[in-house]
Design a protein around this motif. Sequence first.
Motif, PDB file in Angstrom:
ATOM      1  N   GLY A 327       0.823  -1.214   0.000  1.00  0.00           N
ATOM      2  CA  GLY A 327       0.000   0.000   0.000  1.00  0.00           C
ATOM      3  C   GLY A 327       0.851   1.254   0.000  1.00  0.00           C
ATOM      4  O   GLY A 327       0.623   2.182  -0.792  1.00  0.00           O
ATOM      5  N   ALA A 328       1.840   1.297   0.893  1.00  0.00           N
ATOM      6  CA  ALA A 328       2.724   2.459   0.969  1.00  0.00           C
ATOM      7  C   ALA A 328       3.540   2.604  -0.316  1.00  0.00           C
ATOM      8  O   ALA A 328       3.733   3.714  -0.826  1.00  0.00           O
ATOM      9  N   THR A 329       4.011   1.481  -0.857  1.00  0.00           N
ATOM     10  CA  THR A 329       4.787   1.515  -2.098  1.00  0.00           C
ATOM     11  C   THR A 329       3.949   2.092  -3.240  1.00  0.00           C
ATOM     12  O   THR A 329       4.442   2.888  -4.051  1.00  0.00           O
ATOM     13  N   PHE A 330       2.679   1.696  -3.298  1.00  0.00           N
ATOM     14  CA  PHE A 330       1.793   2.207  -4.351  1.00  0.00           C
ATOM     15  C   PHE A 330       1.598   3.713  -4.217  1.00  0.00           C
ATOM     16  O   PHE A 330       1.614   4.448  -5.217  1.00  0.00           O
ATOM     17  N   ILE A 331       1.431   4.189  -2.974  1.00  0.00           N
ATOM     18  CA  ILE A 331       1.265   5.637  -2.771  1.00  0.00           C
ATOM     19  C   ILE A 331       2.520   6.379  -3.201  1.00  0.00           C
ATOM     20  O   ILE A 331       2.457   7.407  -3.893  1.00  0.00           O
ATOM     21  N   PHE A 332       3.677   5.854  -2.819  1.00  0.00           N
ATOM     22  CA  PHE A 332       4.936   6.494  -3.220  1.00  0.00           C
ATOM     23  C   PHE A 332       5.082   6.500  -4.744  1.00  0.00           C
ATOM     24  O   PHE A 332       5.581   7.460  -5.328  1.00  0.00           O
ATOM     25  N   PHE A 333       4.635   5.425  -5.384  1.00  0.00           N
ATOM     26  CA  PHE A 333       4.686   5.384  -6.848  1.00  0.00           C
ATOM     27  C   PHE A 333       3.785   6.454  -7.455  1.00  0.00           C
ATOM     28  O   PHE A 333       4.168   7.129  -8.418  1.00  0.00           O
ATOM     29  N   MET A 334       2.600   6.646  -6.882  1.00  0.00           N
ATOM     30  CA  MET A 334       1.682   7.661  -7.402  1.00  0.00           C
ATOM     31  C   MET A 334       2.228   9.078  -7.229  1.00  0.00           C
ATOM     32  O   MET A 334       1.888   9.977  -7.989  1.00  0.00           O
ATOM     33  N   LEU A 335       3.111   9.266  -6.239  1.00  0.00           N
ATOM     34  CA  LEU A 335       3.697  10.590  -6.036  1.00  0.00           C
ATOM     35  C   LEU A 335       4.555  11.012  -7.218  1.00  0.00           C
ATOM     36  O   LEU A 335       4.797  12.206  -7.426  1.00  0.00           O
ATOM     37  N   LEU A 336       5.025  10.031  -8.002  1.00  0.00           N
ATOM     38  CA  LEU A 336       5.840  10.346  -9.168  1.00  0.00           C
ATOM     39  C   LEU A 336       5.060  11.141 -10.206  1.00  0.00           C
ATOM     40  O   LEU A 336       5.653  11.761 -11.098  1.00  0.00           O
ATOM     41  N   PHE A 337       3.726  11.141 -10.110  1.00  0.00           N
ATOM     42  CA  PHE A 337       2.881  11.806 -11.098  1.00  0.00           C
ATOM     43  C   PHE A 337       2.364  13.172 -10.627  1.00  0.00           C
ATOM     44  O   PHE A 337       1.606  13.815 -11.349  1.00  0.00           O
ATOM     45  N   GLY A 429       8.753  12.129 -15.186  1.00  0.00           N
ATOM     46  CA  GLY A 429       8.497  13.118 -14.139  1.00  0.00           C
ATOM     47  C   GLY A 429       9.753  13.769 -13.612  1.00  0.00           C
ATOM     48  O   GLY A 429       9.678  14.645 -12.751  1.00  0.00           O
ATOM     49  N   ASN A 430      10.936  13.328 -14.105  1.00  0.00           N
ATOM     50  CA  ASN A 430      12.226  13.881 -13.656  1.00  0.00           C
ATOM     51  C   ASN A 430      12.399  13.756 -12.145  1.00  0.00           C
ATOM     52  O   ASN A 430      12.780  14.714 -11.467  1.00  0.00           O
ATOM     53  N   VAL A 431      12.122  12.558 -11.626  1.00  0.00           N
ATOM     54  CA  VAL A 431      12.155  12.337 -10.177  1.00  0.00           C
ATOM     55  C   VAL A 431      13.461  11.682  -9.723  1.00  0.00           C
ATOM     56  O   VAL A 431      14.197  12.228  -8.924  1.00  0.00           O
TER      57      VAL A 431
END
Length: 481
Positions: A327-337, A429-431
């Motif tokens: 769950g946390a990994t998915f949220i962190f992945f969504m932050l890339l957008f 996203g240049n992250v």
Amino acid sequence: MIHHREIAKIMGALLVLIALLMLPAVGFSWYYDENAWPLLISMGISGLVGSILFLSFSKQDQNIRKREGYLIVALSWIFMSLFGMLPYILSHQIPSFEDAIFETVSGLTTTGATILTDIEVMPKGILFWRSMTQWIGGLGIIVLTVAIFPLLGIGGIELFVAESPGPTSDKVHPRISETAKRLWYVYVGLTLSATLLYWVGGMTFFDAINHGLTTMATGGFSTKNASMAYYDSAFIQYVAIFFMFLAGTNFTIIYFGLMGKVRRVLRSDEFKAYTIAVLALAIILFYPIAAGGNDYELAFRKSLFQVVSLVTTTGYVTDDYTQYGQGATFIFFMLLFLGGSAGSTAGGIKFVRHLTFIKNSWLEFKRLIHPRAVVPLVINGDRVTGRIITHIMNFLLIYLLTFVLGSLALSLMGYDLATSLGAVATSLGNVGPAIGQVGPVDNFAFFSPIAKIFLSFIMLLGRLELFTLLILFTPFFWRTN
């Protein structure tokens, strides 16, 4: 008809500027008793080619139109990448073309993805140039050159528009060149402030100035293999959080704040959404991180640090965020957008686009109930025109399509789905860090040469916010009429 000679003149000026910006790296090489010749030769090549181009066409005085503006910006990033990688190749620190171009593009676009497996063995001069590439690309070298181009007899407004295509019309001065100068004053001032606080917090001066450069650029390159996790200091990490947050803020908002114009800051819907989103996400992710065995202060600091780092597309890491569950990994992945604010050094989609999309979608329900009513969309107290809404919707669609097709391309090259999704999302996203094999404790060294070139193109595409680069591939761009 495209004015090729004027374009060549400006490319020359940019290369001379790049050569001059290599000089501090030469100074560090001499100070640490390293071989400075790779940097000196790189300076010489860039300066010589730039001087020949500029002097050969210095008498050209043609107006720069939008067409030339887009072409100049795209070519400038290509030229900067090709000449900016020379120190890596000539020093044999990154001998292969695809690795050198990847590292350089990652720096200039402030992505922060790296192919280096042991950063700490790199020569100090090369490391400083690596950080310098991010600082150059942070606010955009075109914005810098717009400030000095009038001295060279070159107009700059079309370059400024092409370099900064985000949906923001805020200016701190009616003249574009004055706006660029004042934004660069803010940029330099904040960089020096961050450097000083890092130094006071316990970093060496060399580490402090490198992290000052890459923090304000929202780039994330570090002089340590473990990134910010190397510094087990709450003070240093909170300093990083503060300046990353500022770097992800619209620089005109920062300028107005410094000038005491608090009302201009408070009326910014994007700044309010940006601030609330960062705090809300940090609180949400606090719980899985605290459940991982961290005390409350450390858990909150880790949560806030990683949220700010990813939202602002900086890419520093203090922790492996993939260890706290799916769950946390998915949220962190969504932050890339998400991306930071328009007019900041951050990459990504930008909050103002998300805000416009959400508000317009919400108002669409009201329009369905009252089809004859005029229901305007208002951002920052101003009505958003239909043309801007259409532009943002098209941007979001093309961004999503690029992400899907890019991920598909990497998957077809043989990489697993999580790695393909993560690599394209973080490059676009240049992250920097993502998920899969390109997580926060990994690097991009394992990718094939063609994949590295492909991801370099994706990074450029994201940094120039899609349209500036993609418009060059349209047939009507090259038509003379």
